[in-house]
Design an enzyme around this catalytic site. Structure first.
Site, mmCIF file in Angstrom:
data_model
loop_
_atom_site.group_PDB
_atom_site.id
_atom_site.type_symbol
_atom_site.label_atom_id
_atom_site.label_comp_id
_atom_site.label_asym_id
_atom_site.label_seq_id
_atom_site.Cartn_x
_atom_site.Cartn_y
_atom_site.Cartn_z
ATOM 1 N N LYS A 7 -17.318 38.129 12.955
ATOM 2 C CA LYS A 7 -18.108 37.230 12.091
ATOM 3 C C LYS A 7 -19.051 36.380 12.950
ATOM 4 O O LYS A 7 -20.216 36.175 12.599
ATOM 5 C CB LYS A 7 -17.183 36.323 11.265
ATOM 6 N N TYR A 53 -11.336 39.839 14.618
ATOM 7 C CA TYR A 53 -11.963 39.688 13.295
ATOM 8 C C TYR A 53 -12.932 38.500 13.306
ATOM 9 O O TYR A 53 -14.094 38.614 12.908
ATOM 10 C CB TYR A 53 -10.887 39.484 12.213
ATOM 11 N N SER A 63 -17.142 33.180 7.798
ATOM 12 C CA SER A 63 -15.794 32.679 7.540
ATOM 13 C C SER A 63 -15.523 31.460 8.401
ATOM 14 O O SER A 63 -16.044 31.353 9.524
ATOM 15 C CB SER A 63 -14.804 33.784 7.890
HETATM 16 N N1 UFG Z 1 1.445 31.158 5.230
HETATM 17 C C1 UFG Z 1 2.833 31.118 5.086
HETATM 18 N N2 UFG Z 1 3.457 32.248 4.622
HETATM 19 C C2 UFG Z 1 2.780 33.381 4.296
HETATM 20 C C3 UFG Z 1 1.358 33.400 4.462
HETATM 21 C C4 UFG Z 1 0.744 32.265 4.936
HETATM 22 O O1 UFG Z 1 3.472 30.117 5.366
HETATM 23 O O2 UFG Z 1 3.403 34.377 3.903
HETATM 24 C C5 UFG Z 1 0.759 29.922 5.704
HETATM 25 C C6 UFG Z 1 0.007 30.091 7.001
HETATM 26 O O3 UFG Z 1 0.854 29.871 8.103
HETATM 27 C C7 UFG Z 1 -1.102 29.070 6.848
HETATM 28 C C8 UFG Z 1 -1.385 29.049 5.352
HETATM 29 O O4 UFG Z 1 -0.224 29.608 4.736
HETATM 30 O O5 UFG Z 1 -0.646 27.799 7.226
HETATM 31 C C9 UFG Z 1 -2.581 29.882 4.960
HETATM 32 O O6 UFG Z 1 -2.457 31.197 5.487
HETATM 33 P P1 UFG Z 1 -3.362 32.418 4.974
HETATM 34 O O7 UFG Z 1 -2.890 33.635 5.677
HETATM 35 O O8 UFG Z 1 -3.385 32.445 3.493
HETATM 36 O O9 UFG Z 1 -4.823 31.999 5.435
HETATM 37 P P2 UFG Z 1 -5.406 31.650 6.883
HETATM 38 O O10 UFG Z 1 -5.875 30.243 6.838
HETATM 39 O O11 UFG Z 1 -4.489 32.031 7.957
HETATM 40 O O12 UFG Z 1 -6.643 32.642 6.991
HETATM 41 C C10 UFG Z 1 -7.557 32.838 5.923
HETATM 42 C C11 UFG Z 1 -8.054 34.280 5.967
HETATM 43 C C12 UFG Z 1 -8.882 34.520 7.187
HETATM 44 C C13 UFG Z 1 -9.965 33.497 7.242
HETATM 45 C C14 UFG Z 1 -9.417 32.095 7.181
HETATM 46 C C15 UFG Z 1 -10.562 31.112 7.076
HETATM 47 O O13 UFG Z 1 -6.964 35.194 5.979
HETATM 48 O O14 UFG Z 1 -9.469 35.801 7.102
HETATM 49 O O15 UFG Z 1 -8.612 31.940 6.025
HETATM 50 O O16 UFG Z 1 -10.136 29.827 7.243
HETATM 51 F F1 UFG Z 1 -10.650 33.667 8.372
#
Ligand code: UFG
Length: 337
Positions: free
Chosen positions: A152, A148, A124
């Site tokens: 990885k 997590y 990841s």
């Molecule tokens: N976000 C919001 N509101 C929400 C959910 C997310 O504003 O309800 C924002 C977050 O702050 C972030 C973006 O949307 O800026 C993406 O968030 P995600 O939770 O969809 O994804 P992440 O980038 O945080 O993490 C994901 C996976 C991880 C992985 C990572 C790899 O959840 O397991 O991508 O880059 F490791």
């Protein structure tokens, strides 16, 4: 050629099974269904006309895995099975280390005992933690910031050591950016928890009327519109990346780590607007505080995948949102009970 897909009932795993079966591979799935539903395999069968061999087993259970390897001559392992919720990993780190590392150790023992030459590992972009710069290449320093991510990272290290000790074998460590979207049929997609952690499934639930609005976690980041920027990649593109990795790994030995992303970053508000235009449905949102541990910006340099695997993401952000909406419209409760 026979491929063992651990976690093959899950989101990325099931989409990868479709691509493998369509390409003529024989597929054996090991998944204990603790975070997935067997209905996904029925859907895989509907799409491909073929059903993978299925073992409802925990990949940490060595005896159960040995039974699979003695019943099937496995040529390639794709190891998806694992826990993946960042917040839960902070609260229950031992659960994460035990499961994500033990499963990998069991598979490596089996590779040795049953003479399996090729491993594709589900890593990841989380291994990069808060990246120093963007786009992120594979030689960016690895400094995951939660348990997590560290499972990885450690998984990658263990696999490298194993491959060094077995120079005839090969591994590809695939570092996924943000997988989203669903199969074009609309019958295979992400079956998420009632309150999803990730952006796209949360938007889907808002559109389905299950939440009044999206909470946008911060609009004061140093990004064009102040909201977090990520590299969203269509899950079917991601699945195809695994087939390209198999071909590469069969022709090489040693270990390669490879980013799977599109190379383009989109902000949270870009995604909101793309989803609205793909669905024709408004996505109400409110701005709230930043979520702890979130980077401002994280997107890939995908050149290594193109160079080594001849693979490139094809689907754009509209395709991703359209397919996600199609899935959620047809399956408002995911795979149901
Ligand atoms: N976000 C919001 N509101 C929400 C959910 C997310 O504003 O309800 C924002 C977050 O702050 C972030 C973006 O949307 O800026 C993406 O968030 P995600 O939770 O969809 O994804 P992440 O980038 O945080 O993490 C994901 C996976 C991880 C992985 C990572 C790899 O959840 O397991 O991508 O880059 F490791």
């Amino acid at each position: 050629m026979k491929v063992l897909v651990t976690g093959g009932v899950g989101y990325i795993g099931s989409h990868t099974c479709v691509e493998l079966l369509n390409a003529g591979y024989e597929v054996v799935v090991a998944d204990d269904l603790r975070n997935s539903k067997e209905e996904a395999l029925n859907r895989v069968e509907k799409i491909t006309g073929k059903r993978p061999y299925f073992y409802k087993e925990d990949v940490c259970d060595k005896k159960a895995m040995e039974r699979i390897f003695s019943e099937h001559k496995i040529d390639v392992i794709i190891h998806f099975a694992g826990y993946k919720a960042v917040g839960e990993s902070v609260a229950q780190p031992v659960k994460y280390y035990r499961n994500n590392l033990n499963s990998t150790l069991v598979l490596l023992d089996c590779m040795e005992k049953y003479d399996v030459k090729t491993l594709i590992f589900s890593s990841s972009a989380t291994v990069y933690g808060m990246p120093d710069s963007n786009p992120i290449t594979e030689d960016e320093s690895l400094k995951p910031i939660n348990p997590y991510g560290r499972t990885k990272y450690m998984g990658e290290l263990i696999i490298r050591d194993f491959m060094d000790a077995h120079p005839e074998k090969s591994a590809v460590l695939l570092r996924y950016f943000n997988p989203v979207g669903a199969h074009e049929s609309g019958i295979l997609g992400e079956d998420t928890p009632d309150t999803p952690n990730n952006l796209m499934p949360y938007i889907e639930k808002v559109v389905a009327g299950k939440f009044p609005h999206l909470r946008v976690f911060g609009n004061d980041y140093d990004t064009p519109d102040g909201t977090g920027v990520r590299d969203y990649i269509h899950v079917v593109d991601l699945a195809k990346g695994h087939l390209a990795a198999i071909t590469y790994a069969m022709e090489h030995t040693g270990t390669e780590c490879i980013n799977l992303g599109t190379g383009t970053g989109y902000s949270v508000l870009d995604i909101v607007h793309a989803f609205e235009s793909a669905s024709g449905v408004p996505v109400p949102y409110i701005i709230t505080q930043r979520r702890p541990g979130d980077a401002a910006t994280c997107y890939s340099n995908p050149s290594k995948a193109k160079e080594l695997l001849g693979w490139q993401a094809k689907e754009n952000i509209e395709d991703m949102c359209r397919s996600a909406y199609n899935w959620t419209k047809k399956n408002p409760d995911g795979y149901g009970e």
